[in-house]
Design a protein around this motif. Structure first.
Motif, PDB file in Angstrom:
ATOM      1  N   VAL A   1       0.846  -1.190   0.000  1.00 18.89           N
ATOM      2  CA  VAL A   1       0.000   0.000   0.000  1.00 18.89           C
ATOM      3  C   VAL A   1       0.883   1.242   0.000  1.00 18.89           C
ATOM      4  O   VAL A   1       2.061   1.201   0.369  1.00 18.89           O
ATOM      5  CB  VAL A   1      -0.929   0.026   1.237  1.00 18.89           C
ATOM      6  CG1 VAL A   1      -1.891  -1.142   1.213  1.00 18.89           C
ATOM      7  CG2 VAL A   1      -0.114   0.060   2.523  1.00 18.89           C
ATOM      8  N   LEU A   2       0.324   2.349  -0.434  1.00 20.44           N
ATOM      9  CA  LEU A   2       1.059   3.607  -0.458  1.00 20.44           C
ATOM     10  C   LEU A   2       1.219   4.148   0.961  1.00 20.44           C
ATOM     11  O   LEU A   2       0.244   4.197   1.715  1.00 20.44           O
ATOM     12  CB  LEU A   2       0.324   4.636  -1.315  1.00 20.44           C
ATOM     13  CG  LEU A   2       0.157   4.288  -2.793  1.00 20.44           C
ATOM     14  CD1 LEU A   2      -0.784   5.283  -3.462  1.00 20.44           C
ATOM     15  CD2 LEU A   2       1.500   4.275  -3.497  1.00 20.44           C
ATOM     16  N   PRO A   3       2.407   4.560   1.350  1.00 17.12           N
ATOM     17  CA  PRO A   3       2.574   5.139   2.691  1.00 17.12           C
ATOM     18  C   PRO A   3       2.001   6.550   2.759  1.00 17.12           C
ATOM     19  O   PRO A   3       1.790   7.207   1.743  1.00 17.12           O
ATOM     20  CB  PRO A   3       4.101   5.157   2.869  1.00 17.12           C
ATOM     21  CG  PRO A   3       4.639   5.255   1.479  1.00 17.12           C
ATOM     22  CD  PRO A   3       3.683   4.481   0.612  1.00 17.12           C
ATOM     23  N   VAL A   4       1.750   7.011   3.964  1.00 15.69           N
ATOM     24  CA  VAL A   4       1.262   8.363   4.197  1.00 15.69           C
ATOM     25  C   VAL A   4       2.463   9.287   4.355  1.00 15.69           C
ATOM     26  O   VAL A   4       3.398   8.972   5.077  1.00 15.69           O
ATOM     27  CB  VAL A   4       0.401   8.418   5.471  1.00 15.69           C
ATOM     28  CG1 VAL A   4      -0.084   9.837   5.737  1.00 15.69           C
ATOM     29  CG2 VAL A   4      -0.771   7.468   5.353  1.00 15.69           C
ATOM     30  N   TYR A   5       2.450  10.413   3.671  1.00 16.49           N
ATOM     31  CA  TYR A   5       3.584  11.327   3.812  1.00 16.49           C
ATOM     32  C   TYR A   5       3.172  12.782   3.625  1.00 16.49           C
ATOM     33  O   TYR A   5       2.072  13.081   3.164  1.00 16.49           O
ATOM     34  CB  TYR A   5       4.715  10.969   2.854  1.00 16.49           C
ATOM     35  CG  TYR A   5       4.392  10.995   1.373  1.00 16.49           C
ATOM     36  CD1 TYR A   5       4.369  12.187   0.650  1.00 16.49           C
ATOM     37  CD2 TYR A   5       4.156   9.810   0.677  1.00 16.49           C
ATOM     38  CE1 TYR A   5       4.110  12.198  -0.708  1.00 16.49           C
ATOM     39  CE2 TYR A   5       3.909   9.812  -0.683  1.00 16.49           C
ATOM     40  CZ  TYR A   5       3.885  11.007  -1.374  1.00 16.49           C
ATOM     41  OH  TYR A   5       3.630  11.013  -2.720  1.00 16.49           O
TER      42      TYR A   5
END
Length: 323
Positions: A38-42
């Motif tokens: 999944v795409l990380p939060v940044y």
């Protein structure tokens, strides 16, 4: 004798071919039987200078493992070009990488919500007009950079998703729109040398690999492509799991707010967005709430719909639609 000389040249020829082969690996055709993470939060780092365009982070494959390529600001290869992010798509039992590209319009990128204006369809972070790029401050972090070509427009707030691939079990169910199909068939420019260097640098760092970071890389963004010595804000700032968040940050807030950032300034029925000098939005720090920003006398062009990107904006006298 000639045959022996040819055999002696084979190692040298293979060595010369390595850069070309590694560069070709960044294009279409990389197939994997393991779903990407999944795409990380940044948090988006500040814009380094006028003219840069945001390119979102993504998971790439090195032949044995996924690794994170940080989101970064990039100088386009020429004026009028917008970035279509790459994406993983399910095809006949494998996850196939579709490389990103530059073009006058944003094409299909799998419906993946990369944030910062790349909500799954088109690009809402800015547009070109008259040889200049106009930034949507609701999704762009300007920092201390003085930007004149600025407008405010809320971005679409669809379902929040961190899924990084299209199709297959658990994948995003999205198909190209007619406009995206047209953009896909138009003239493209491949990723710039700086973008390729950026990806290669990430591949060379063990800490960027899924096997080591467990899907939580420590370097999530850089301010400029390839500049890993100056990474963006560290992960874990504020609350990355707030419910009902906006769409500007990855995933989903306003500049400087990982999630749940303040909405963009918008006045229903008001005039088209005005060009203004960039600065913190009222109530978000930096600028006193009652202080007015300096505005140019003439209006900035109306922001374009996703299918109109790359073409001169039309003038509208009626109220602009909230996206």
């Amino acid at each position: 004798m000639r045959y022996q000389k040819f055999l002696a040249l084979i190692p040298a020829l293979l060595l010369c071919a390595v850069p070309a082969l590694s560069q070709a690996a960044f294009g279409i055709g990389v197939s994997v039987n393991i779903a990407p993470p999944v795409l990380p939060v940044y948090v988006q780092p500040p814009l380094p200078a006028p003219g840069y365009i945001w390119t979102p982070g993504y998971w790439a494959w090195d032949g044995s493992d996924y690794y994170w390529v940080p989101g970064t600001w990039v100088e386009p290869p020429q004026g009028g070009m917008l970035w279509t992010p790459g994406y993983w798509g399910w095809n006949d039992g494998l996850y196939v990488w579709n490389a990103g590209y530059w073009g006058p319009q944003v094409g299909f990128y799998g419906g993946v919500n990369y944030g910062f204006g790349y909500g799954g369809t088109g690009y809402q972070g800015g547009y070109w007009h008259g040889g200049a790029f106009f930034y949507n401050r609701s999704v762009a972090n300007f920092g201390s950079v003085n930007i004149v070509n600025v407008y405010n427009a809320p971005v679409s707030r669809g379902a929040i998703s961190r899924v990084s691939f299209n199709g297959g079990q658990g994948g995003i169910r999205a198909q190209p729109t007619p406009g995206e199909r047209t953009a896909m068939g138009a003239h493209h420019i491949a990723a710039t040398p700086m973008q390729l260097q950026h990806e290669q640098h990430a591949a060379s760092m063990p800490a960027m690999h899924m096997r080591q970071n467990g899907g939580r890389p420590q370097i999530l963004t850089t301010q400029r492509a390839g500049d890993f010595a100056h990474p963006g804000p560290a992960p874990g700032l504020n609350n990355h799991h707030a419910a009902g968040a906006g769409a500007a940050m990855q995933m989903h807030g306003g500049p400087g707010h990982p999630e749940g950032g303040a909405p963009a300034e918008h006045h229903e029925g008001g005039p088209a967005p005005q060009a203004m000098r960039a600065g913190p939005a009222p109530g978000q720090g930096g600028e006193p709430r009652g202080q007015q920003r300096e505005q140019q006398r003439e209006q900035a062009p109306r922001p374009q719909a996703a299918h109109e990107q790359g073409h001169p904006a039309e003038k509208h006298d009626d109220k602009h639609d909230e996206r």
